[in-house]
Design an enzyme around this catalytic site. Structure first.
Site, PDB file in Angstrom:
ATOM      1  N   CYS A   1       0.887  -1.326  -0.179  1.00  0.00           N
ATOM      2  CA  CYS A   1       0.320   0.160   0.181  1.00  0.00           C
ATOM      3  C   CYS A   1       0.774   1.331  -0.336  1.00  0.00           C
ATOM      4  O   CYS A   1       0.516   2.535  -0.287  1.00  0.00           O
ATOM      5  CB  CYS A   1      -0.720   0.163   1.414  1.00  0.00           C
ATOM      6  SG  CYS A   1      -1.947  -1.653   1.299  1.00  0.00           S
TER       7      CYS A   1
ATOM      8  N   HIS B   1      -3.629   7.307   2.592  1.00  0.00           N
ATOM      9  CA  HIS B   1      -3.847   5.819   2.197  1.00  0.00           C
ATOM     10  C   HIS B   1      -5.146   5.455   2.705  1.00  0.00           C
ATOM     11  O   HIS B   1      -5.397   5.869   4.200  1.00  0.00           O
ATOM     12  CB  HIS B   1      -2.711   4.976   2.768  1.00  0.00           C
ATOM     13  CG  HIS B   1      -3.478   3.960   2.248  1.00  0.00           C
ATOM     14  ND1 HIS B   1      -3.760   2.796   1.177  1.00  0.00           N
ATOM     15  CD2 HIS B   1      -2.829   2.332   2.918  1.00  0.00           C
ATOM     16  CE1 HIS B   1      -3.934   2.155   1.567  1.00  0.00           C
ATOM     17  NE2 HIS B   1      -3.380   1.514   2.619  1.00  0.00           N
TER      18      HIS B   1
ATOM     19  N   ASN C   1      -9.780  -0.357   0.328  1.00  0.00           N
ATOM     20  CA  ASN C   1      -8.294   0.193   0.542  1.00  0.00           C
ATOM     21  C   ASN C   1      -8.192  -0.715  -0.944  1.00  0.00           C
ATOM     22  O   ASN C   1      -8.070  -1.535  -0.985  1.00  0.00           O
ATOM     23  CB  ASN C   1      -8.034  -1.250   1.987  1.00  0.00           C
ATOM     24  CG  ASN C   1      -6.573  -0.913   1.537  1.00  0.00           C
ATOM     25  OD1 ASN C   1      -6.047  -0.712   0.740  1.00  0.00           O
ATOM     26  ND2 ASN C   1      -5.900  -1.265   3.277  1.00  0.00           N
TER      27      ASN C   1
HETATM   28  O1  UT7 Z   1      -3.821  -1.537   3.790  1.00  0.00           O
HETATM   29  C1  UT7 Z   1      -2.789  -1.729   4.646  1.00  0.00           C
HETATM   30  C2  UT7 Z   1      -3.201  -3.203   5.524  1.00  0.00           C
HETATM   31  N1  UT7 Z   1      -4.505  -3.433   6.293  1.00  0.00           N
HETATM   32  C3  UT7 Z   1      -5.056  -2.250   6.936  1.00  0.00           C
HETATM   33  O2  UT7 Z   1      -4.715  -1.665   7.648  1.00  0.00           O
HETATM   34  C4  UT7 Z   1      -6.085  -3.052   7.705  1.00  0.00           C
HETATM   35  C5  UT7 Z   1      -5.919  -3.083   9.285  1.00  0.00           C
HETATM   36  N2  UT7 Z   1      -6.586  -3.490  10.001  1.00  0.00           N
HETATM   37  C6  UT7 Z   1      -7.837  -3.472   9.941  1.00  0.00           C
HETATM   38  O3  UT7 Z   1      -8.700  -2.226   9.150  1.00  0.00           O
HETATM   39  C7  UT7 Z   1      -9.107  -4.367  10.877  1.00  0.00           C
HETATM   40  O4  UT7 Z   1      -8.028  -5.144  11.879  1.00  0.00           O
HETATM   41  C8  UT7 Z   1     -10.189  -5.171  10.169  1.00  0.00           C
HETATM   42  C9  UT7 Z   1     -11.387  -4.004   9.457  1.00  0.00           C
HETATM   43  C10 UT7 Z   1      -9.369  -6.462   8.923  1.00  0.00           C
HETATM   44  C11 UT7 Z   1     -10.794  -6.271  10.878  1.00  0.00           C
HETATM   45  O5  UT7 Z   1     -11.749  -5.000  11.973  1.00  0.00           O
HETATM   46  P1  UT7 Z   1     -11.534  -5.038  13.437  1.00  0.00           P
HETATM   47  O6  UT7 Z   1     -12.685  -4.655  14.240  1.00  0.00           O
HETATM   48  O7  UT7 Z   1      -9.662  -4.905  13.541  1.00  0.00           O
HETATM   49  O8  UT7 Z   1     -11.966  -7.164  13.828  1.00  0.00           O
HETATM   50  P2  UT7 Z   1     -11.426  -7.859  14.333  1.00  0.00           P
HETATM   51  O9  UT7 Z   1     -10.405  -8.887  13.704  1.00  0.00           O
HETATM   52  O10 UT7 Z   1     -10.661  -7.778  16.016  1.00  0.00           O
HETATM   53  O11 UT7 Z   1     -12.976  -8.754  14.876  1.00  0.00           O
HETATM   54  C12 UT7 Z   1     -13.594  -8.131  15.236  1.00  0.00           C
HETATM   55  C13 UT7 Z   1     -15.205 -10.033  14.832  1.00  0.00           C
HETATM   56  C14 UT7 Z   1     -14.651 -10.736  15.155  1.00  0.00           C
HETATM   57  O12 UT7 Z   1     -15.448 -11.450  15.640  1.00  0.00           O
HETATM   58  P3  UT7 Z   1     -15.489 -12.191  17.322  1.00  0.00           P
HETATM   59  O13 UT7 Z   1     -14.483 -12.476  17.369  1.00  0.00           O
HETATM   60  O14 UT7 Z   1     -15.439 -10.804  18.260  1.00  0.00           O
HETATM   61  O15 UT7 Z   1     -17.026 -12.481  18.069  1.00  0.00           O
HETATM   62  C15 UT7 Z   1     -14.620 -11.428  13.751  1.00  0.00           C
HETATM   63  O16 UT7 Z   1     -14.806 -12.715  13.455  1.00  0.00           O
HETATM   64  O17 UT7 Z   1     -15.521  -9.338  14.493  1.00  0.00           O
HETATM   65  C16 UT7 Z   1     -15.990 -10.527  13.252  1.00  0.00           C
HETATM   66  N3  UT7 Z   1     -15.515  -9.991  11.848  1.00  0.00           N
HETATM   67  C17 UT7 Z   1     -16.614 -10.029  11.450  1.00  0.00           C
HETATM   68  N4  UT7 Z   1     -17.788  -9.266  11.387  1.00  0.00           N
HETATM   69  C18 UT7 Z   1     -18.755  -9.450  10.684  1.00  0.00           C
HETATM   70  C19 UT7 Z   1     -14.127  -9.860  11.128  1.00  0.00           C
HETATM   71  N5  UT7 Z   1     -14.750  -9.592   9.952  1.00  0.00           N
HETATM   72  C20 UT7 Z   1     -16.258  -9.435   9.844  1.00  0.00           C
HETATM   73  C21 UT7 Z   1     -17.212  -9.160   8.668  1.00  0.00           C
HETATM   74  N6  UT7 Z   1     -18.785  -9.157   9.243  1.00  0.00           N
HETATM   75  N7  UT7 Z   1     -16.481  -9.094   7.516  1.00  0.00           N
END
Ligand code: UT7
Length: 334
Positions: A120, A261, A291
């Site tokens: 990115c 970004h 993204n």
């Molecule tokens: O471009 C540079 C590279 N990438 C980035 O900058 C991305 C950086 N990271 C992020 O933007 C975030 O970490 C994500 C958007 C990828 C994920 O968001 P989060 O708030 O960190 O979610 P999480 O991974 O901590 O998951 C929270 C909950 C989990 O459920 P439990 O364990 O709390 O029951 C996940 O299983 O949300 C669940 N979850 C979803 N639920 C519905 C994860 N993805 C989804 C989804 N829909 N798509």
């Protein structure tokens, strides 16, 4: 060939961008996997993204469309360029580089052409590199493209990663300018390879980090530890902007646009809050495109240009971070 002993600056002569036709909405994704429009909007700020869906849409064709648009905007032809730098992690082949094929397609040969991989951060890396090459006196006009078709690299059975990404290309034509104060007056290109397992695109089993306990890794599909990358991005974003302002003795008020970004709206909001960046100076289009990896900063730059928000004499700050892990910034006098 310009006289290398004479100091020069660099001007953005034109910008362009390209996105695929097909819109993939959060509702579409909710029909494919266990997710919802509400979750995606709240956690990422994304409403929809574009994805390549036809045979005539690819990284290569998006790159060609974006650079053609940038050349038109600059009133230039492919043959006016002496170098093309294309940043991507999803180029069709590693040999030849996509930049070589783009150069031929736009009649830029024998301009030099190469791809770079900085995820990115790729567009900002390429912009910084092009600025330095022009200032060295060895190049006069460089076409820079950032492009990724992340739809090819995500697993639509894996909801955490796939909902985040879309496909796009952004391009800028940089030319030598007699005013040495124009162009990048401060820049960083940095990396920490020790954290690569947080975000990687494995091609074969042996690419998987030793000791990984993950069971569902698919070759050719992006792996991301979202929380790790999130923490890295929040802290880097803030520190990189702070460092750039300090080094150039500029205040937030002195900057007309922060071109960042588009990783996740929460990451952008966190930097805005910590640094006191006003809403109208931080461009956001993640709601429409998601993204787009190396495409994102160039796409923002083109939209700002088309909106008349890149004003000669003003200063903008570009910042990006991503896989590698990499990060980059550029304070740019327009
Ligand atoms: O471009 C540079 C590279 N990438 C980035 O900058 C991305 C950086 N990271 C992020 O933007 C975030 O970490 C994500 C958007 C990828 C994920 O968001 P989060 O708030 O960190 O979610 P999480 O991974 O901590 O998951 C929270 C909950 C989990 O459920 P439990 O364990 O709390 O029951 C996940 O299983 O949300 C669940 N979850 C979803 N639920 C519905 C994860 N993805 C989804 C989804 N829909 N798509």
């Amino acid at each position: 060939m310009p006289d290398p002993s004479l100091p020069c600056g660099v001007r953005i002569a034109g910008t362009g961008s390209a996105v695929p036709k097909k819109v993939l909405t959060n509702e579409d994704l909710a029909g494919m996997m266990d997710t919802s429009d509400e979750w995606i909007r709240q956690r990422t700020g994304i409403g929809e993204r574009r994805i390549c869906s036809t045979d005539d849409e690819s990284v290569f064709t998006l790159q060609c469309r974006a650079i053609r648009g940038a050349l038109d905007d600059a009133g230039m032809k492919g043959s006016d360029l002496d170098l093309i730098i294309a940043a991507s992690v999803t180029s069709e082949m590693t040999c030849p580089s996509n930049a070589c094929r783009v150069a031929t397609e736009i009649d830029a040969a024998p301009a030099g052409a190469f791809d770079i991989v900085a995820a990115c951060s790729g567009f900002v890396y390429a912009l910084n590199l092009a600025d330095s090459l022009i200032r060295s006196g060895r190049h006069r006009a460089i076409g820079v493209i950032g492009c990724d078709a992340m739809s090819k690299a995500v697993d639509y059975e894996e909801r955490t990663v796939s909902v985040l990404f879309g496909d796009a290309a952004g391009s800028a034509i940089l030319v030598r300018d007699d005013d040495p104060l124009k162009g990048s007056i401060f820049q960083t290109m940095e990396a920490d390879g020790s954290s690569w397992p947080s975000l990687y695109l494995p091609r074969k089993e042996s690419d998987v980090p030793p000791g990984s306990t993950e069971t569902s890794i698919r070759m050719g599909k992006l792996r991301m530890d979202g929380r790790d990358v999130y923490r890295f991005a929040v802290s880097k974003f803030k520190n990189v902007i702070k460092e750039a302002l300090k080094a150039t003795d500029l205040k937030v008020d002195d900057v007309s646009e922060f071109v960042c970004h588009q990783s996740n709206i929460r990451i952008i909001e966190s930097a805005k809050e910590k640094l006191g960046l006003p809403d109208d100076k931080v461009y956001v289009n993640i709601d429409r495109y998601g993204n787009t990896s190396a495409g994102s900063v160039g796409l923002c730059l083109d939209e700002l240009n088309k909106a008349g928000r890149l004003v000669e004499g003003e200063t903008i700050v570009l910042v990006a971070f991503g896989g590698g892990l990499t990060w980059a910034s550029s304070v740019w006098n327009l």
